[in-house]
Scaffold this motif. Structure first.
Motif, PDB file in Angstrom:
ATOM      1  N   TYR A 151     -24.597 -63.873 -46.751  1.00  0.00           N
ATOM      2  CA  TYR A 151     -23.572 -62.474 -46.946  1.00  0.00           C
ATOM      3  C   TYR A 151     -23.986 -61.730 -46.621  1.00  0.00           C
ATOM      4  CZ  TYR A 151     -20.566 -66.474 -48.044  1.00  0.00           C
ATOM      5  OH  TYR A 151     -19.665 -67.789 -47.849  1.00  0.00           O
ATOM      6  N   GLU A 152     -23.032 -60.323 -45.776  1.00  0.00           N
ATOM      7  CA  GLU A 152     -24.134 -59.082 -46.384  1.00  0.00           C
ATOM      8  C   GLU A 152     -23.504 -58.425 -47.209  1.00  0.00           C
ATOM      9  OE1 GLU A 152     -25.574 -57.282 -43.713  1.00  0.00           O
ATOM     10  OE2 GLU A 152     -24.952 -58.907 -42.634  1.00  0.00           O
ATOM     11  N   VAL A 153     -24.227 -58.149 -48.121  1.00  0.00           N
ATOM     12  CA  VAL A 153     -24.249 -57.992 -49.871  1.00  0.00           C
ATOM     13  C   VAL A 153     -24.137 -56.398 -50.391  1.00  0.00           C
ATOM     14  CG1 VAL A 153     -24.603 -58.237 -52.199  1.00  0.00           C
ATOM     15  CG2 VAL A 153     -25.387 -60.509 -50.644  1.00  0.00           C
ATOM     16  N   SER A 154     -23.198 -55.569 -51.203  1.00  0.00           N
ATOM     17  CA  SER A 154     -24.349 -53.739 -51.444  1.00  0.00           C
ATOM     18  C   SER A 154     -23.745 -54.649 -52.723  1.00  0.00           C
ATOM     19  CB  SER A 154     -22.839 -52.802 -51.243  1.00  0.00           C
ATOM     20  OG  SER A 154     -21.421 -53.456 -51.890  1.00  0.00           O
ATOM     21  N   VAL A 155     -25.056 -54.036 -53.720  1.00  0.00           N
ATOM     22  CA  VAL A 155     -25.226 -53.245 -55.061  1.00  0.00           C
ATOM     23  C   VAL A 155     -25.221 -52.709 -55.616  1.00  0.00           C
ATOM     24  CG1 VAL A 155     -26.957 -54.647 -56.846  1.00  0.00           C
ATOM     25  CG2 VAL A 155     -27.475 -55.758 -54.592  1.00  0.00           C
ATOM     26  N   GLN A 173     -17.016 -50.090 -49.589  1.00  0.00           N
ATOM     27  CA  GLN A 173     -16.313 -49.941 -48.218  1.00  0.00           C
ATOM     28  C   GLN A 173     -16.711 -51.740 -47.454  1.00  0.00           C
ATOM     29  OE1 GLN A 173     -19.022 -47.246 -45.266  1.00  0.00           O
ATOM     30  NE2 GLN A 173     -17.161 -47.490 -44.323  1.00  0.00           N
ATOM     31  N   ASP A 174     -15.158 -52.132 -46.706  1.00  0.00           N
ATOM     32  CA  ASP A 174     -14.991 -53.195 -46.084  1.00  0.00           C
ATOM     33  C   ASP A 174     -15.267 -54.556 -47.016  1.00  0.00           C
ATOM     34  OD1 ASP A 174     -14.283 -53.988 -43.437  1.00  0.00           O
ATOM     35  OD2 ASP A 174     -16.631 -54.365 -42.774  1.00  0.00           O
ATOM     36  N   ALA A 175     -15.390 -53.907 -48.329  1.00  0.00           N
ATOM     37  CA  ALA A 175     -15.795 -55.292 -49.036  1.00  0.00           C
ATOM     38  C   ALA A 175     -15.045 -56.458 -48.980  1.00  0.00           C
ATOM     39  CB  ALA A 175     -16.150 -55.572 -50.469  1.00  0.00           C
ATOM     40  N   ASP A 176     -15.444 -57.612 -48.942  1.00  0.00           N
ATOM     41  CA  ASP A 176     -14.119 -58.859 -48.437  1.00  0.00           C
ATOM     42  C   ASP A 176     -13.968 -59.123 -50.462  1.00  0.00           C
ATOM     43  OD1 ASP A 176     -13.659 -59.385 -46.075  1.00  0.00           O
ATOM     44  OD2 ASP A 176     -15.684 -59.735 -45.935  1.00  0.00           O
ATOM     45  N   PHE A 177     -15.027 -59.306 -50.851  1.00  0.00           N
ATOM     46  CA  PHE A 177     -15.019 -59.877 -52.485  1.00  0.00           C
ATOM     47  C   PHE A 177     -16.128 -58.636 -53.886  1.00  0.00           C
ATOM     48  CE2 PHE A 177     -17.937 -62.744 -55.345  1.00  0.00           C
ATOM     49  CZ  PHE A 177     -16.461 -63.422 -56.202  1.00  0.00           C
ATOM     50  N   LEU A 210     -10.416 -71.185 -52.840  1.00  0.00           N
ATOM     51  CA  LEU A 210     -11.234 -69.965 -51.818  1.00  0.00           C
ATOM     52  C   LEU A 210     -12.295 -69.401 -52.605  1.00  0.00           C
ATOM     53  CD1 LEU A 210     -11.299 -68.248 -48.979  1.00  0.00           C
ATOM     54  CD2 LEU A 210      -9.862 -66.211 -50.893  1.00  0.00           C
ATOM     55  N   LEU A 211     -12.343 -69.435 -54.327  1.00  0.00           N
ATOM     56  CA  LEU A 211     -13.305 -70.072 -54.574  1.00  0.00           C
ATOM     57  C   LEU A 211     -14.308 -70.346 -55.247  1.00  0.00           C
ATOM     58  CD1 LEU A 211     -11.694 -66.966 -57.365  1.00  0.00           C
ATOM     59  CD2 LEU A 211     -13.124 -66.126 -55.584  1.00  0.00           C
ATOM     60  N   GLU A 212     -13.547 -71.915 -55.051  1.00  0.00           N
ATOM     61  CA  GLU A 212     -14.406 -72.990 -55.017  1.00  0.00           C
ATOM     62  C   GLU A 212     -15.009 -73.351 -54.081  1.00  0.00           C
ATOM     63  OE1 GLU A 212     -11.343 -75.714 -56.262  1.00  0.00           O
ATOM     64  OE2 GLU A 212     -11.512 -75.672 -58.873  1.00  0.00           O
ATOM     65  N   GLU A 213     -14.943 -72.678 -52.570  1.00  0.00           N
ATOM     66  CA  GLU A 213     -14.805 -72.538 -51.721  1.00  0.00           C
ATOM     67  C   GLU A 213     -16.202 -71.612 -51.451  1.00  0.00           C
ATOM     68  OE1 GLU A 213     -14.450 -72.402 -46.580  1.00  0.00           O
ATOM     69  OE2 GLU A 213     -12.586 -71.956 -48.015  1.00  0.00           O
ATOM     70  N   LEU A 214     -16.075 -70.916 -51.610  1.00  0.00           N
ATOM     71  CA  LEU A 214     -16.783 -69.722 -51.905  1.00  0.00           C
ATOM     72  C   LEU A 214     -18.493 -70.201 -52.659  1.00  0.00           C
ATOM     73  CD1 LEU A 214     -18.548 -66.791 -51.303  1.00  0.00           C
ATOM     74  CD2 LEU A 214     -17.074 -65.774 -53.170  1.00  0.00           C
ATOM     75  N   GLN A 232     -16.796 -62.142 -45.708  1.00  0.00           N
ATOM     76  CA  GLN A 232     -18.479 -62.109 -45.029  1.00  0.00           C
ATOM     77  C   GLN A 232     -19.095 -60.681 -46.022  1.00  0.00           C
ATOM     78  OE1 GLN A 232     -15.902 -60.810 -41.265  1.00  0.00           O
ATOM     79  NE2 GLN A 232     -16.656 -62.905 -40.309  1.00  0.00           N
ATOM     80  N   LYS A 233     -18.414 -59.788 -46.862  1.00  0.00           N
ATOM     81  CA  LYS A 233     -19.186 -59.158 -47.586  1.00  0.00           C
ATOM     82  C   LYS A 233     -18.921 -59.361 -49.041  1.00  0.00           C
ATOM     83  CE  LYS A 233     -20.211 -54.104 -48.092  1.00  0.00           C
ATOM     84  NZ  LYS A 233     -19.631 -52.648 -47.714  1.00  0.00           N
TER      85      LYS A 233
END
Length: 291
Positions: A27-31, A81-85, A165-169, A4-5
């Motif tokens: 997606y929620e994104v932090s840079v 913080q709370d990053a999935d990927f 999982l990465l291919e789906e992303l 998600q993030k």
């Protein structure tokens, strides 16, 4: 696992493109970047991309809504913080990447998947520094919008379950996923591209042909919109130099030395307004260039 993030490390040309495509995809994104100037560059790059996509009627949401999903910061703890990927696009230097992965490996949530967007280095060179090599993989984007390939390249310690999982992303990010079955410097496309760039560099440093004529030869014979030096400008001469300088043959070293003169003059290619050509209107795009 549901992603998600997304956290992007490095607000340069490619990191910014991955970030905005992630936001476009919902997606929620932090840079994260260590320099405020880089974050400002990234924001301006994203705005420019969104304007182009909106003009082409390729956006399903208003620009403001897409940008509202992106958070820019120079604080590592806030970024992760709370990053999935995580996808890392910092300088092509092993020691720098080791330092970055050690830092984020210590503060990331246990659930976080780590990926590197390195162009030529191997994920096994710094997977251990992350503290979770089993969750570490190369996930390499090309242009993101024009060249929509994303390479998934595991190292020997990567969990096999990570691959699908990465291919789906990749598909959710509107990319075409390619599996590189084993570590290979340059993945698949870059291995082929390096052969082209190396040959063009050898022709130039050997004074066999000019930048323009080498490009013209490629463009006309293969019906391409740009030649090797136009491609180098789009990649970034600094990125090309990092790759070329590590090759030990004399032709590569001579070309790396030439690239360094451009870098020292601040001519990194399209992103700085000048490289082998001047931008935003490079000579190779002029109608009479191939006449």
């Amino acid at each position: 696992m549901t992603i998600q993030k997304i956290c992007i490390l490095g607000a340069g040309t490619l990191g910014s493109r991955v970030a905005i495509q992630s936001a476009i995809s919902g997606y929620e994104v932090s840079v994260y970047d260590i320099h405020e100037e880089a974050l400002d560059f990234g924001f301006k790059t994203m705005k420019k991309i969104l304007a182009q996509l909106e003009k082409g009627q390729l956006l399903k949401e208003p620009q403001e809504k897409i940008l509202s999903r992106i958070y820019f910061t120079t604080a590592p703890e806030k970024a992760i913080q709370d990053a999935d990927f995580v996808n890392e696009s910092v300088t092509e230097d092993v020691e720098i990447k080791k330092k970055v992965w050690k830092q984020f490996g210590e503060i990331a949530p246990q659930k976080t998947i780590f990926t590197t967007n390195t162009s030529y280095l191997l994920p096994s060179m710094f997977a251990e520094e992350s503290g979770r090599p089993e969750k570490f993989c190369a996930f390499h984007f090309h242009d993101v919008f024009y060249s929509r390939i994303v390479d998934t390249m595991p190292h020997p310690g990567t969990e096999p379950e990570l691959i699908p999982l990465l291919e789906e992303l990749g598909r959710k990010l509107n990319q075409v996923p390619i599996l590189v079955k084993k570590e290979n410097p340059g993945y698949i496309f870059n291995t082929m591209l390096l052969a082209l760039i190396g040959a063009a560099g050898k022709l130039l440093t050997g004074e066999v042909g000019s930048v323009e004529d080498i490009d013209r030869s490629w463009m006309v014979n293969f019906h391409m919109p740009m030649g090797p030096f136009g491609i180098l400008d789009s990649i970034g001469l600094d990125t090309a130099w990092h790759v070329t300088k590590n090759r030990k043959d004399s032709a590569s070293q001579a070309f790396a030395a030439l690239l360094k003169t451009y870098i020292d003059a601040g001519k990194l290619g399209e992103k700085t307004g000048e490289g082998f050509y001047k931008y935003p209107h490079p000579a190779y795009k002029a109608p009479n260039f191939i006449k």
